[in-house]
Structures are given as structure tokens and as C-alpha cells.
Scaffold this motif. Structure first.
Motif, mmCIF file in Angstrom:
data_model
loop_
_atom_site.group_PDB
_atom_site.id
_atom_site.type_symbol
_atom_site.label_atom_id
_atom_site.label_comp_id
_atom_site.label_asym_id
_atom_site.label_seq_id
_atom_site.Cartn_x
_atom_site.Cartn_y
_atom_site.Cartn_z
ATOM 1 N N ASN A 78 15.469 30.863 10.316
ATOM 2 C CA ASN A 78 15.257 32.262 10.699
ATOM 3 C C ASN A 78 13.847 32.701 10.310
ATOM 4 O O ASN A 78 13.654 33.542 9.452
ATOM 5 C CB ASN A 78 16.306 33.149 10.032
ATOM 6 C CG ASN A 78 16.174 34.595 10.471
ATOM 7 O OD1 ASN A 78 15.661 34.873 11.551
ATOM 8 N ND2 ASN A 78 16.626 35.505 9.628
ATOM 9 N N LYS A 79 12.876 32.089 10.899
ATOM 10 C CA LYS A 79 11.491 32.454 10.640
ATOM 11 C C LYS A 79 10.645 31.951 11.797
ATOM 12 O O LYS A 79 11.130 31.171 12.621
ATOM 13 C CB LYS A 79 11.010 31.848 9.311
ATOM 14 C CG LYS A 79 11.176 30.339 9.235
ATOM 15 C CD LYS A 79 10.738 29.801 7.902
ATOM 16 C CE LYS A 79 11.756 30.057 6.806
ATOM 17 N NZ LYS A 79 11.535 29.311 5.588
ATOM 18 N N GLN A 136 19.250 37.700 12.861
ATOM 19 C CA GLN A 136 18.085 38.342 13.461
ATOM 20 C C GLN A 136 18.275 39.841 13.660
ATOM 21 O O GLN A 136 17.321 40.552 13.928
ATOM 22 C CB GLN A 136 17.742 37.653 14.784
ATOM 23 C CG GLN A 136 17.072 36.320 14.509
ATOM 24 C CD GLN A 136 16.885 35.465 15.741
ATOM 25 O OE1 GLN A 136 17.456 35.749 16.790
ATOM 26 N NE2 GLN A 136 16.117 34.401 15.602
ATOM 27 N N ALA A 145 21.750 34.389 15.374
ATOM 28 C CA ALA A 145 21.683 35.613 16.168
ATOM 29 C C ALA A 145 22.081 36.816 15.320
ATOM 30 O O ALA A 145 21.495 37.898 15.439
ATOM 31 C CB ALA A 145 22.586 35.499 17.384
ATOM 32 N N GLY A 146 23.059 36.623 14.441
ATOM 33 C CA GLY A 146 23.462 37.709 13.557
ATOM 34 C C GLY A 146 22.372 38.036 12.550
ATOM 35 O O GLY A 146 22.075 39.204 12.275
ATOM 36 N N ILE A 189 19.746 30.266 8.041
ATOM 37 C CA ILE A 189 18.840 30.979 7.137
ATOM 38 C C ILE A 189 17.477 30.280 7.094
ATOM 39 O O ILE A 189 16.434 30.929 7.126
ATOM 40 C CB ILE A 189 19.462 31.080 5.724
ATOM 41 C CG1 ILE A 189 20.641 32.063 5.781
ATOM 42 C CG2 ILE A 189 18.439 31.536 4.704
ATOM 43 C CD1 ILE A 189 21.461 32.127 4.528
ATOM 44 N N LEU A 192 23.684 28.632 15.475
ATOM 45 C CA LEU A 192 23.127 29.482 16.530
ATOM 46 C C LEU A 192 23.753 30.874 16.507
ATOM 47 O O LEU A 192 23.056 31.890 16.595
ATOM 48 C CB LEU A 192 23.436 28.811 17.865
ATOM 49 C CG LEU A 192 22.585 29.167 19.046
ATOM 50 C CD1 LEU A 192 21.193 28.634 18.837
ATOM 51 C CD2 LEU A 192 23.205 28.583 20.291
ATOM 52 N N LEU A 193 25.076 30.925 16.381
ATOM 53 C CA LEU A 193 25.764 32.217 16.332
ATOM 54 C C LEU A 193 25.311 33.013 15.116
ATOM 55 O O LEU A 193 25.056 34.217 15.191
ATOM 56 C CB LEU A 193 27.281 32.023 16.265
ATOM 57 C CG LEU A 193 27.993 31.539 17.512
ATOM 58 C CD1 LEU A 193 29.491 31.535 17.291
ATOM 59 C CD2 LEU A 193 27.666 32.408 18.711
ATOM 60 N N SER A 235 14.074 43.230 8.494
ATOM 61 C CA SER A 235 13.403 42.541 7.390
ATOM 62 C C SER A 235 12.966 43.541 6.320
ATOM 63 O O SER A 235 12.724 43.165 5.170
ATOM 64 C CB SER A 235 12.198 41.755 7.910
ATOM 65 O OG SER A 235 11.364 42.606 8.655
#
Lengths: 447, 275
Positions: free
Chosen positions: A247-248, A334, A331-332, A244, A327-328, A338
Motif C-alpha cells: 500500500n504505497k 486505500q 482496496a479497503g 499493508i 487485493l480486497l 493517510s
């Protein structure tokens, strides 16, 4: 394989449907043809061994014991072993009879007579007699004897008789030990002779029964469960938090991604050895660090106390696989649009609420897939523990895979080891079934 | 993705990268210390005034480390080539052709990839031993199929599915046979996916431990993970050599990861993410 596709040839219109069918058929047979090699390999190298393991697990199979190194369902005699010993035993007895006198002589003659009797009993069977002769001839000229020729099936009574006679011979000679010239020769030959009798080592589910009532097995199962649950849980929580947070858009994504991949890419055995160095009771920097922050009383506790060893193993596993988990999950994450968060923000939902109402539900299948793979990996853990603690101290980190390995390769008890490995297999099957029930058929969907 | 990263974020990031990399950095620092400084008080000081490469030299001189590397390279390469080749046919069929039982086959492949290795090892070991294949390259290549083939099929199916079906249709229209379509249309488009699969399969074969440990016990056929794990000194574990060997194994992996990180990530996540 015949791709029956010939569109260049003009075709009558009424044959159109027929061609279409043919095309479909050829596509189907091509499909089967293409998957055949992979399926055959998977069947032979992965599925058959599992069944074979189960089969082995019902035998008393020990690689270091010639009579038990294979799974036997019937009685038989190894004629090579038999003929390598029987004639010499008789000769040695002859010599001893020549030297002996009185009671000893009588007893030796009686022994010899018994052996002769069982030998002729053995040769009553015509097929066996033929093999007997062939093996004898080959041994005379020192030619190798094939396994097929050497092993002959026996009637149960004859086999038991043979075994009994030979064992009695050994005992009777032992009693005469003081009177004989070379008692050790006689005893040696007769005990080798007893190796020629092959009795069925089928024992049914005895290995399972023994294991299920064995404390060590249950301890191993509980160690495995503790390791799996704790390490996977920590990996999920930290992995999700990291996913989290990263994720940017930020500077240095490539570097972070590479950092994440390195622990995953390095062989587990090598990283385990690396941790062994870091945990070392005298010179390990991590052990020193843990001691100085008060996590452990002494540096040596890390690898030499039960709790310390379990902690060390879990810590090393978390280090190695949390990045992979992140990492897994990243990917989820992403794949979540948004716009959902923007809408939620406009409606005044707090970050925490967004996490609970948007992130978690949409990430559910990613989380479950990641958990499935990680749980199974953790449950079959071997390399890490084998190198780091070897299952010690006092079996406190011995997982079920380690136990099965030790039984098979250290004790060469393949029957019991196979039973343990079947138990591992069943556990893994149960775990995957539970997960797949949650996941539904998502995992295998066509698109 | 639209969120902006603040300074606190970079502090956190730096900390994360440092924590993950710390063991490697420490091992790297230890590997260039003289052996005497690996013990006692000096063991906790990361820097040394007497930098030396004697540990690296010893790894190659006193241990058959080069042989281990070579063995690993041979076994992993052959395994990768043959597993990916066989899998590419199967994956193409599963992803692109219509026939019954595909879901079942895919399920089977997935289940096999979840098999614990320990459950297959006793028959495999006994068969290989009877065939005289223990302590040989083939003795590892054969059992490695158990995990490389399902992995390759699983990954390749996802890659093959991503290729637009229109292209295939167009090729059919132009009169290409199914095999022609495969070689001329699908395969060139699938090359990146196949390459990614090959990287992941190679890494999994390179890292395998249990089969390598049990089947190839002879020094001449040991692979790197087993070779390092079995490093033993006369009295204690030779930490100098162990750290040096770890660095030698890790550096190529780091380079590989840096070069192919995008591909690896796409491979790792392709089967796991539902879009």
C-alpha cells in the motif's frame, strides 16, 4: 410498461399532484417490470432447485433403478413394463406346462392361475383397463408409449398384491428350476415384471437420520471445517501483510497487480492439476523442495499420506486465493486517509499501535466482507480437491461437497446425495448468518 | 500512498512475484521439455537442451483440445451476454428507481450468489436430463445463470449507483421518458461498468467446473477445465500434455489480465469496499 411522462403537454395546475402520483406509480411499475426477468430466472434456476433438493432428499431416489428413478408418493404400475413381460411370461409358462408332468405341471398351473387372478384384479379399475388396452394396442404395433399413458395409479392393496404375486412366482419357479426346460427365461420375465410395480419411495427424513449418525459424513464435515478455517486464516494473515506492504507508491505496481490476478483468473481445476504435477511423488519439484527442507520425510508423503494431502490442498488454495484476499484488503486500506497515520505519528504512536488503533478498526468491514466470501468459497470447495486428491487418500481430504458429488454421481443415489447437499446448504446459510450479524446491514445499504 | 519504497521493499516484492509465478514458470519450462526429461533426475532441471513443441502438438492432435476451447468459448460468451443483459435491467431498477422491496431483492440476490452449487445440482441435472439437454451448450448456459446472474446484478448495481443522479434529473426535465433516459443517458455512462462486469462474468463461466463435469460428459461438449482435468494417458498422467495445455489456457488469461487489470480490480473490489 407505460412511462406516463408527457411534460410537453401543458397541464392544468390542479392536476399537478395527480401527475406526480402517476409518475411515481409508473416508476414503481417500471421498476418491477425491469427486475421481473432477473427475478423469475433466479427463482426458477437457483431457488426452486434448492427446495427441490430438499424434496428429493426425502425420497429413496436412485437413477440406476427404474422403479426409483423418480420421486413417487403413491403406488402405481408401469403398464408398458407390465405388458412387455406379462403376456410373454404366460406364453412361456404355457410351453413349460406342455412339457411338464405330474407335480411340476400342477405347480406351474397354480402359478399361472395366480398371475391371471392378479391380472384380472388389475383390470377391475375401469380407468386402468382403458389405459391397459391402449398400451397393449400400441405395443402390438411397436409404437412408442408416452410416460403419462404407461404409468397408472394403483390401489395400495392391489399394488402390494401384484408385487407379492410376481415375487412369489419368481421364487416358486426357482424351486422348480431342475424340472423346467428354460427356467432362466421364466425367472427373467417374472423379475422384469416385478419392475412394473412402482411403490412410493418417500422415506421422510431417513437420509438425514442415517447421515447424521454416519461417521463418513462427520468426517467430511470436519475435513471441510479444517480446510476452511486453516486456509482462510492463513490467507487473511498473509493477505493483510501483503496488502499493508504494497500500500504505497512504487515502481511496477501494474506488474504486481497482474501477478496477483493471474492465480485468481486461472480455472481452479487447471491450477489444481498444475499443483498435482508439482506435488508428484516422483517428479514434482515442490515435493522435492519440501523434502529437502525437511517438511516431509519422503516426496510421496505429500499426496499419499492423510496429513500430507490436507497440507497440499490447503497450500494450493492459499497460493490461489491469498493474492485475491490481498487485493480486497488493499482496496479497503486505500480508503483510509493517510492524515490519520500522520496525526498518530506526530502523537508518537508506534507502527504497531497505528495498526491496532487505526488500520484494524477502519478495515473491519473490508476484512469481514473478504472473510465472508472466502469462508463460503472455502466451505463449498470442490474443484481443487476433486482434481488434486479426489478426496483421498482414505477419504482424508473428502469434503462435504465431494462426498455429496460421489453419492450422487458415482453411486447414483440422488436421494441421499440431495440430503447431503441440503446439509451443505444449511451450513453455508448458518455461516453467512453469523457473518451478516457481525456486518450488520452495511452490506445491503443503499449507498 | 505517501510512503516511499526502499530497496528491501523491492527485494520483498521480487520474492513475492517469483513465489506467485513460480508454478507457472515451472510448468512453462516443463512443457517445452521432451517427455523423457519429465521423469527421473532430469525432472528437476528447469532447462533442457532439446527444446521441443511436441507436447503442444500432441495436445491438439491426440486430444480434442480445440473442441474444448471452442465449447468453453461458446458457453461462456452466450452466458455472459445474456446474463449481463438481463442483469442490467434489474440493476438499473434497483440502483435508480424508487420502489418497495429493493433491499429485500438485493439481499436475495446476494444470498443466491452464496448458494453452494452442489445444493442445486441434483434437480438441475434431473430436469436437464429429462429435457434431453445434457451434453449440449444450453445444458450449461441454463445452470450457469445460478451464479452469473446474481454476480452481474451485484456488480452492476454498484456501477449504476456511481452515475450522478443529476444527469437523470436533467434528462427528465428535458422530457425524456424513463426508457429514453436509460438508453441515452445511463447506458452510455455505464458502459465501462458493464464491460467490467462482463469480464468477470466471462471468467467465472469459463472457470466453472462442477456443472460442466456432471452435465456435459461427452467429449464433444466438454469445456476446458473438465477437459484438462480428465487428461489421461495409457499408464500414467501425460504430464507433457498437461503442462502444455495449462500453458495454452493460461497465456490468453495472462494477456487478458494485463490488458484489463484495472477494470478487473475495480470490479472485484467494488462490492466489497465500503467508502
Amino acid at each position: 410498461m407505460k412511462p406516463n411522462l408527457m411534460p410537453n403537454h401543458p397541464k392544468p395546475i390542479n392536476a399537478k399532484t395527480k401527475t406526480k402520483n402517476k409518475k411515481k406509480l409508473s416508476e414503481r411499475s417500471l421498476g418491477y417490470f425491469l427486475i421481473a426477468p432477473a427475478m423469475i430466472l433466479i427463482f426458477v434456476i437457483a431457488i426452486w432447485p434448492v427446495f427441490q433438493s430438499f424434496y428429493y432428499s426425502m425420497f429413496d431416489l436412485r437413477l440406476n433403478n427404474p422403479g426409483k428413478s423418480e420421486a413417487h408418493t403413491s403406488y402405481s404400475v408401469n403398464l408398458q413394463t407390465y405388458l412387455d413381460n406379462y403376456p410373454f411370461l404366460m406364453n412361456t409358462l404355457d410351453e413349460e406346462i406342455g412339457e411338464a408332468s405330474g407335480k411340476t405341471k400342477e405347480e406351474l398351473e397354480a402359478i399361472q392361475a395366480d398371475l391371471e387372478k392378479i391380472d384380472s384384479e388389475l383390470q377391475k379399475d375401469s380407468e386402468l383397463k382403458e389405459k391397459y388396452k391402449q398400451v397393449d394396442e400400441k405395443l402390438m404395433v411397436m409404437k412408442p408409449v408416452s410416460e403419462d399413458l404407461a404409468v397408472a395409479e394403483l390401489d395400495k392393496d392391489v399394488a402390494l398384491d401384484l408385487e407379492k404375486t410376481v415375487d412369489e412366482t419368481t421364487d416358486r419357479v426357482r424351486e422348480l428350476k431342475g424340472e423346467l426346460k428354460n427356467p432362466d427365461d421364466v425367472i427373467g420375465l417374472s423379475s422384469s415384471l416385478s419392475d412394473s410395480v412402482i411403490t412410493p419411495n418417500f422415506i421422510g427424513l431417513k437420509h438425514y437420520k442415517e447421515n447424521l449418525s454416519d461417521g463418513r459424513m462427520w468426517k467430511a464435515i470436519s475435513n471441510t471445517t479444517v480446510f476452511t478455517v486453516i486456509s482462510v486464516f492463513i490467507e487473511l494473515v498473509i493477505g493483510l501483510a501483503i496488502a499493508i506492504l504494497i500500500n504505497k507508491a512504487f515502481f511496477g505496481r501494474g506488474l504486481v497487480r497482474a501477478t496477483i490476478l493471474i492465480p485468481w483468473a486461472i480455472p481452479t481445476a487447471v491450477s489444481a492439476f498444475m499443483w498435482k504435477y508439482l506435488y508428484d511423488g516422483q517428479n514434482g519439484i515442490v515435493a522435492k523442495a519440501f523434502e529437502s527442507i525437511g517438511l516431509f520425510d519422503r516426496m510421496t508423503d505429500l499426496l499419499t499420506s492423510s496429513n500430507g494431502a490436507m497440507f497440499s490442498v490447503i497450500f494450493a488454495d492459499v497460493w490461489k486465493t491469498t493474492p485475491y484476499m490481498a487485493l480486497l484488503l488493499l482496496a479497503g486500506l486505500q480508503t483510509i486517509p493517510s492524515s490519520l497515520y500522520e496525526a498518530a505519528a506526530i502523537d508518537g504512536a508506534s507502527k504497531w499501535k497505528q495498526f491496532l488503533k487505526i488500520t484494524l478498526p477502519l478495515l473491519k468491514s473490508s476484512i469481514l466482507v473478504a472473510l465472508l466470501f472466502r469462508t463460503l468459497d472455502a466451505f463449498r470447495v470442490f474443484d481443487l480437491i476433486y482434481v488434486l486428491t479426489g478426496g483421498g487418500p482414505a477419504n482424508s481430504t473428502e469434503t462435504i461437497s465431494i462426498l455429496a458429488y460421489k453419492v450422487m454421481f458415482a453411486q447414483t443415489n440422488f436421494g441421499e446425495g440431495s440430503a447431503l447437499s441440503v446439509i451443505v446448504f444449511i451450513c453455508v446459510a448458518i455461516i453467512s448468518m453469523i457473518y451478516i450479524k457481525f456486518l450488520g446491514r452495511d452490506l445491503l445499504n443503499d449507498k | 500512498m505517501n510512503k516511499k519504497a526502499g530497496p528491501m521493499f523491492y527485494v520483498f516484492l521480487a520474492l513475492f512475484v517469483f513465489l506467485v509465478m513460480f508454478p507457472f514458470l515451472w510448468v512453462l519450462a516443463s512443457s517445452i521439455k521432451p517427455v523423457a526429461e519429465l521423469f527421473g533426475d532430469r525432472a528437476f532441471i528447469p532447462f533442457t537442451d532439446n527444446m521441443t513443441l511436441e507436447n503442444y502438438e500432441s495436445v491438439f492432435v491426440n486430444y480434442p483440445f480445440l473442441k474444448y476451447l471452442w465449447n468453453s468459448l461458446v458457453v461462456s460468451t452466450i452466458t455472459t451476454v445474456y446474463a449481463v443483459l438481463v442483469a442490467s435491467f434489474a440493476a438499473y431498477a434497483i440502483a435508480r428507481l424508487k420502489f418497495k422491496g429493493k433491499t429485500f431483492i438485493l439481499g436475495l440476490v446476494l444470498s443466491v450468489s452464496m448458494f453452494p452449487q452442489i445444493a442445486t445440482i441434483s434437480p438441475i441435472y434431473i430436469v436437464l436430463k429429462n429435457l434431453g439437454l445434457t451434453n449440449s451448450y444450453l445444458g450449461l448456459i441454463i445452470p450457469y445463470t445460478t451464479f452469473t446472474l446474481p454476480l452481474s446484478i451485484w456488480l452492476l448495481v454498484t456501477f449504476f449507483r456511481k452515475i450522478p443522479f443529476d444527469l437523470e434529473e436533467a434528462a427528465k426535465m428535458d422530457g425524456a421518458s424513463l426508457m429514453q433516459t436509460y438508453w441515452r443517458v445511463i447506458l452510455p455512462l455505464a458502459i465501462p461498468g458493464i464491460f467490467t462486469t462482463a469480464i468477470l462474468v466471462f471468467i467465472s463461466a469459463w472457470n466453472e467446473f462442477l456443472f460442466a463435469l456432471t452435465i456435459n460428459t461427452d467429449d464433444a461438449y466438454k469445456t476446458v477445465p473438465v477437459g484438462i482435468a480428465m487428461f489421461e494417458g495409457q499408464f500414467t498422467i501425460p504430464w507433457g500434455e498437461v503442462t502444455a495445455a495449462t500453458v495454452i489456457v493460461t497465456v490468453p488469461l495472462v494477456i487478458m489480465v494485463l490488458a484489463f487489470q484495472r477494470k478487473i480490480v475495480s470490479g472485484l473490489t467494488s462490492g466489497a469496499v465500503k467508502e
